[in-house]
Write a protein that holds these residues in place. Structure first.
Motif, short mmCIF file in Angstrom:
data_model
loop_
_atom_site.label_atom_id
_atom_site.label_comp_id
_atom_site.label_asym_id
_atom_site.label_seq_id
_atom_site.Cartn_x
_atom_site.Cartn_y
_atom_site.Cartn_z
N LYS A 136 -14.58 21.72 8.25
CA LYS A 136 -14.02 20.39 7.96
C LYS A 136 -12.54 20.49 7.61
O LYS A 136 -11.71 19.76 8.16
N SER A 137 -12.21 21.38 6.68
CA SER A 137 -10.80 21.51 6.28
C SER A 137 -9.94 21.98 7.44
O SER A 137 -8.83 21.50 7.63
N THR A 138 -10.46 22.91 8.22
CA THR A 138 -9.69 23.43 9.35
C THR A 138 -9.42 22.32 10.36
O THR A 138 -8.31 22.23 10.90
N LEU A 139 -10.39 21.44 10.57
CA LEU A 139 -10.16 20.32 11.49
C LEU A 139 -9.05 19.41 10.97
O LEU A 139 -8.12 19.06 11.70
N LEU A 140 -9.11 19.05 9.68
CA LEU A 140 -8.05 18.21 9.12
C LEU A 140 -6.71 18.91 9.21
O LEU A 140 -5.69 18.30 9.53
N ARG A 141 -6.71 20.23 8.93
CA ARG A 141 -5.45 20.98 8.96
C ARG A 141 -4.88 21.07 10.38
O ARG A 141 -3.66 21.09 10.55
N CYS A 142 -5.74 21.09 11.38
CA CYS A 142 -5.25 21.04 12.77
C CYS A 142 -4.63 19.67 13.07
O CYS A 142 -3.56 19.59 13.68
N LEU A 143 -5.28 18.60 12.61
CA LEU A 143 -4.76 17.25 12.87
C LEU A 143 -3.42 17.05 12.19
O LEU A 143 -2.56 16.33 12.66
N ASN A 144 -3.26 17.71 11.05
CA ASN A 144 -2.05 17.58 10.23
C ASN A 144 -0.96 18.60 10.62
O ASN A 144 0.12 18.60 10.06
N GLY A 145 -1.26 19.46 11.57
CA GLY A 145 -0.26 20.45 11.98
C GLY A 145 -0.08 21.60 11.01
O GLY A 145 0.90 22.33 11.07
N LEU A 146 -1.05 21.78 10.10
CA LEU A 146 -0.98 22.94 9.19
C LEU A 146 -1.59 24.18 9.82
O LEU A 146 -1.31 25.30 9.41
N GLU A 147 -2.47 23.97 10.79
CA GLU A 147 -3.02 25.08 11.58
C GLU A 147 -2.80 24.73 13.04
O GLU A 147 -2.89 23.56 13.41
N GLU A 148 -2.53 25.74 13.84
CA GLU A 148 -2.39 25.50 15.27
C GLU A 148 -3.70 25.88 15.96
O GLU A 148 -4.20 27.00 15.79
N PRO A 149 -4.27 24.97 16.75
CA PRO A 149 -5.52 25.30 17.44
C PRO A 149 -5.30 26.39 18.49
O PRO A 149 -4.16 26.68 18.86
N ASN A 150 -6.38 27.00 18.97
CA ASN A 150 -6.27 27.99 20.04
C ASN A 150 -6.35 27.33 21.41
O ASN A 150 -5.76 27.81 22.37
N SER A 151 -7.13 26.25 21.50
CA SER A 151 -7.20 25.57 22.79
C SER A 151 -7.58 24.11 22.60
O SER A 151 -7.98 23.70 21.51
N GLY A 152 -7.43 23.34 23.67
CA GLY A 152 -7.74 21.92 23.62
C GLY A 152 -6.49 21.08 23.44
O GLY A 152 -5.37 21.57 23.67
N SER A 153 -6.68 19.84 23.03
CA SER A 153 -5.54 18.97 22.79
C SER A 153 -5.80 18.03 21.63
O SER A 153 -6.95 17.73 21.29
N ILE A 154 -4.69 17.60 21.01
CA ILE A 154 -4.74 16.61 19.93
C ILE A 154 -3.67 15.57 20.24
O ILE A 154 -2.52 15.92 20.49
#
Ligand code: ADP
Ligand code: MG
Length: 246
Positions: free
Chosen positions: A40-58
Motif C-alpha cells: 500500500k505505501s509503495t503504491l502511494l509512494r509511486c504515485l507521489n514520485g517518492l519511488e520510481e516504478p520498474n515498469s508500467g505507467s502512471i
C-alpha cells in the motif's frame, strides 16, 4: 484524474507491486486496505514520485510517467508528480526547526516560487481550515500529535495538489486524537478533494469512501463500493482480513 497501467515495482528480487491497474476519478475518495506488507505505501509512494516504478505507467492529471520514456523525461515526470500530489505520512514528518507557519510556506515558496506574502496568506487560510490558526508561531514539538498531523495536512494542501494521498494518517496517534484528524479529512472529502486513504479506521472507510480497493501481496485482489466490500467481500483473503480487523 489518475490512471495507472501495468505498474510493477521491485526492491531487488522482491516484487512489491505486480501489474497494478487503477483509475481514479476527480473527487473520488478511495480507501486502500490490505495486510501489512501488501504494498500500500509503495503504491502511494509511486504515485507521489517518492519511488520510481520498474515498469508500467502512471498518469496524474496531464503528467505522465511511462517506463518507455528516456531517463531525463522520467526524472522530470517524477518531479512533476511530486508537485501534483500531496502526501500525508503516519509519522507527520514536519520540519522540527521550523514554526508551523514556516512548515506550511516552505514548499510553495521554494518549489513553486510563490511570493512569500502570498504563501503566508495561503498558509493562514489553510491553518484556519484545520483549526490551528492560533498555533502558527509554535514549533512542532509544542503541539500534540493530532495538531502536528493537521499541520502536515495544511502543508500538503499548500502545494495546491490535484490529489491527496494519506498513508495511515492516524496510526501513530492516541485514540482520543484520531477524531480531529479524521474530521479534517472528512471536511476535505466534502469539499471535493480527490483522495486515496490507507487506513485501519473501518468506520471512516465505510462512511467516507466511494470505493474500497483491497490489496494483498502486491496485487489488487478486489475492489468495490464500501457497502458491497464490507458486507460481501468476494475473496477469501479479504474475508480473512476483515475478520482480523473486526
Ligand atoms: P504496506 O504499506 O502495505 O505495509 P509496503 O509498501 O510498506 O507495504 O511494503 C511492501 C513490501 O515492500 C514489504 O515487504 C516491505 O518490506 C518492502 N519494502 C518497502 N520499502 C522497501 C525498500 N525501500 N527497500 C526494500 N524493501 C522495501
Ligand atoms: Mg504502509
Amino acid at each position: 484524474m489518475i490512471e495507472v497501467n501495468h505498474l510493477s515495482k521491485r526492491f531487488d528480487a522482491l516484487t512489491v507491486l505486480q501489474d497494478i491497474n487503477l483509475r481514479i476519478h476527480s473527487q473520488e475518495i478511495v480507501v486502500l486496505l490490505g495486510p501489512s506488507g501488501s504494498g500500500k505505501s509503495t503504491l502511494l509512494r509511486c504515485l507521489n514520485g517518492l519511488e520510481e516504478p520498474n515498469s508500467g505507467s502512471i498518469r496524474v492529471d496531464n503528467i505522465l510517467w511511462d517506463d518507455s520514456m528516456n531517463a531525463p523525461t522520467k526524472k522530470k515526470a517524477i518531479r512533476e508528480l511530486r508537485n501534483l500530489t500531496g502526501m500525508v505520512f503516519q509519522s507527520f514528518n514536519l520540519f522540527p526547526h521550523l514554526t508551523v507557519l514556516e512548515n506550511v510556506i516552505t514548499a510553495p515558496v521554494t518549489v513553486k516560487n510563490m511570493p512569500k506574502e502570498q504563501a503566508i496568506e495561503l498558509a493562514e487560510s489553510l491553518l484556519n481550515k484545520v483549526g490551528l490558526a492560533e498555533k502558527k508561531h509554535e514549533y512542532p514539538s509544542r503541539l500534540s500529535g493530532g495538531q502536528q498531523q493537521r499541520v502536515a495536512i495544511a502543508r500538503a494542501l499548500a502545494m495546491q495538489p490535484q490529489i491527496m494521498l494519506f498513508d495511515e494518517p492516524t496510526s501513530a496517534l492516541d485514540p482520543e486524537l484520531t477524531g480531529e484528524v479524521l474530521s479534517v479529512m472528512r471536511q476535505l472529502a466534502d469539499e471535493g478533494m480527490t483522495m486515496i486513504v490507507v487506513t485501519h479506521e473501518m468506520k471512516f472507510a465505510q462512511e467516507v469512501a466511494n470505493r474500497v480497493i483491497f490489496m494483498s501481496e502486491g496485487v489488487i485482489q478486489e475492489e468495490g463500493a464500501p457497502e458491497q466490500f464490507f458486507v460481501q467481500p468476494q475473496t477469501e483473503r479479504a474475508r480473512k482480513f476483515l475478520r482480523q480487523m473486526a
